[in-house]
Design an enzyme around this catalytic site. Sequence first.
Site, PDB file in Angstrom:
ATOM      1  N   GLY A 116       1.318  -6.668   4.096  1.00  0.00           N
ATOM      2  CA  GLY A 116       2.749  -7.337   4.046  1.00  0.00           C
ATOM      3  C   GLY A 116       3.547  -6.925   5.172  1.00  0.00           C
ATOM      4  N   GLY A 131       0.719  -1.043   0.150  1.00  0.00           N
ATOM      5  CA  GLY A 131      -0.016   0.014   0.150  1.00  0.00           C
ATOM      6  C   GLY A 131       0.819   1.232  -0.156  1.00  0.00           C
ATOM      7  N   PHE A 132       1.571   1.381   1.049  1.00  0.00           N
ATOM      8  CA  PHE A 132       2.545   2.579   0.959  1.00  0.00           C
ATOM      9  C   PHE A 132       2.200   3.924   1.185  1.00  0.00           C
ATOM     10  CE2 PHE A 132       4.481  -0.566  -1.845  1.00  0.00           C
ATOM     11  CZ  PHE A 132       5.375  -1.095  -1.129  1.00  0.00           C
ATOM     12  N   ILE A 138      10.807  -4.961  19.982  1.00  0.00           N
ATOM     13  CA  ILE A 138      10.830  -5.423  18.554  1.00  0.00           C
ATOM     14  C   ILE A 138       9.893  -6.718  19.016  1.00  0.00           C
ATOM     15  CG2 ILE A 138      11.901  -6.467  16.697  1.00  0.00           C
ATOM     16  CD1 ILE A 138      12.021  -3.132  16.895  1.00  0.00           C
ATOM     17  N   LYS A 176      12.063 -11.141  13.032  1.00  0.00           N
ATOM     18  CA  LYS A 176      11.942 -11.569  11.376  1.00  0.00           C
ATOM     19  C   LYS A 176      10.982 -10.706  10.578  1.00  0.00           C
ATOM     20  CE  LYS A 176      12.350 -15.893  10.310  1.00  0.00           C
ATOM     21  NZ  LYS A 176      12.354 -17.456  10.214  1.00  0.00           N
ATOM     22  N   THR A 177       9.917 -10.422  10.962  1.00  0.00           N
ATOM     23  CA  THR A 177       9.246  -9.449  10.160  1.00  0.00           C
ATOM     24  C   THR A 177       9.539  -8.043  10.340  1.00  0.00           C
ATOM     25  OG1 THR A 177       7.398  -9.544  12.023  1.00  0.00           O
ATOM     26  CG2 THR A 177       7.002 -11.001   9.898  1.00  0.00           C
ATOM     27  N   GLU A 231       7.955   2.840   8.399  1.00  0.00           N
ATOM     28  CA  GLU A 231       8.205   3.783   7.376  1.00  0.00           C
ATOM     29  C   GLU A 231       9.628   4.481   7.632  1.00  0.00           C
ATOM     30  OE1 GLU A 231       4.687   6.477   6.304  1.00  0.00           O
ATOM     31  OE2 GLU A 231       4.149   5.249   8.269  1.00  0.00           O
TER      32      GLU A 231
END
Length: 738
Positions: A469, A240-241, A628, A632-633, A704
Amino acid sequence: MSGAARTVSVNRVDGRLKVTGAARYAADQPVERLAHGYLLLSTVARGTIRAMDVAAAEASPGVLAVYTPFRSLALLGSGTPFSVGHSWLPLQDTEVRYHGQAIGLVLAETFEQARDAAALVRADYEVRPAAVSFTDGIPGATDPGPMMGEPARLEFLADGVGSIDDALAASEVTVSGTYQQPGKHHSAMEPHACVAAWQDGALTLYTGTQSASLTVGAMAAALGVEAAKVRVVSPHVGGGFGNKIATWAHPLLAAAAARTLGRPVKVVLTREQTFTITGNRSAVRQTVRLGARRDGTLVAVKHQVWASQSASGGIFESSAHTTSRYLYKTENLHLEQKIVTLDVPPPTWMRAPGQESGSFALESALDELAAELRLDPVELRLRNYATVYPGRNVPWSSKHLDECYRVGAQRFGWARRNPTPGAVVQGDWLVGMGMATANYPGERFPASVKVRFLPDGDVSVSSATADLGTGMWTVLAVLGAEALGLPVARIRSDLGDSTLAANIGAFGSGATASTGPAVAAAAEAAITALITLAVTDERSPLAGVPAADVRYDRGDLVSPDRRIGFPELLRAVSSAGVEATGTAAPGPEHGQHAFTSFGAHFCEVRVNRWTGEPRLSRMTTVIDGGAIINAKTARSQIIGGVVFGIGQALLEGAAVEPETGRIANGNFADYLLPVNADIPPIDVHFLDHPDLLFNPLGARGIGELGTVGVAAAIGNAVHNATGRRIRELPITLDKLLD
């Protein structure tokens, strides 16, 4: 739930669905009797449509209807429902506001029939002169009014200083530069698409959106129905961003057409159509002037910005207010934002809006100052380290940017950098190193989550948020498992449906920080409901036991003389499940502290001595983003952000034809994006300092952050390699040739 540092690193729970093709995106929904729509786009930049000849299209095989401003679809006037991406509604008038605007919709039995018929439509325009050149429009730029609660022209001056220019003139050392970048496009892997279906006066809309709730509001307002009559479903979003926050023309027209036609309608945009229909990032020009003492202490920062805006509205880049506003300590600060209004497609949010462009200018200027002072760029930043939010004088909740610099320098091998530009040559390649700072605010929104214990031993954790994502499917599972003391495999995540627990969605890097605390609240409430059922239902083995004597332990309820798992309890009382909803929201701490995630990028660039070709050869990024949740993601998020910045630095830029306003490179053949061959090894390291003042998780957003400062780091490395300071993006070989 604890804010302690985590070492969790699990695979995406939705990974198998995606790699096997079983994940259903907007265009994959199995809806019967679909009619397929194809948008008609304007071929002029400004004017009025005098007529449209649709006879040949209507006579084409399979065509069901052709809608235009002359045979319109029922939308509510020309106003702007909240979260629509532009200031008008499609097909409600004959005005053309930019090249590539939606001016019609062809419906047919198949996509191919609709596309072929659309090619037969002819539009006759009364063409008017259009303003499409960003550079030509800069002299007429205007003040956009307040931004983020502050004026577009913002200034803080030390006592006795008359103006920012006086402060600059009195500085022992000054540098000045003008930096420019073209407009950019989001280019998500999944093109925009939607399926609209009505039943009994209620709409179900399948669409890729970052906010099901905002889409509900926009659709309801535009269609003139109650919000309760609109359901938006978006379980998987292929990127999407930022440009899948607003609602654009295609779902509005699809829903209106489906209502009129009496059957479901699917509209899938072509890649070329996404370049004009669904927003972009503004073109930006910036001038940064820095004044400093000879020891490197900043005395004055003047940051002026011109950003393109559309006459149709949209979200322009607020570059200075998101970077120079608070990143470094200085005695005198001047920020100034202006907009250049053009007849072009409307800009919208794009990953790190403001910070992406602002960091290129500010961090490049800092490097120029370091070179002028013959001071190490890291040391210069440390000497101007801000410990409180400038101008507001509130502390950061948690800030370890200085550690990012030091850890990054050590991991990267910054000490081996030769400060003399052009000094390092390896065969045909000039080699240079550069660095820059990353910053992005910690955003947090009200959010709700529902937790439901199920008799088969699983637990459902659901919320109306989105996953682009970015890993939210997995975040819900990880946090649900942590809160309930269960394996991740026993958590069923559910999201992307407006009928789930209220959640504004995924944007502003705020999804995890907002939704995560609500998971803990919902888990606690669901445990309480489970205990209440256990002690009150007469069929329960724990009936009559005082609730205070029963505790929850990793899926079991434990009394002084008995332990029973929740699946056994639910089956014993013939219950289909026990659930509760929890809500979390920002508190008063958000006025008492500044919340920001920080990072530092270090990179090595090679520039071919003969061709001028720039190549990024390695990169290290260190992140201070609080706790965090899933390493991994999270690492994937940062790598994705860095790749975004590589595109900004070396490849991307919209080419607008000055004569027509057409985006000449509005396709993937000509609009260049980074591919695997462009991406070097990327070393990502998280400091993992929980920020418990921000939220109980201690986690701030990072989605971001990774892109901010990448272009500046690359540009600074190019200067170190070649001695050339490239101030206009992208940095292409023609700018590096003699």
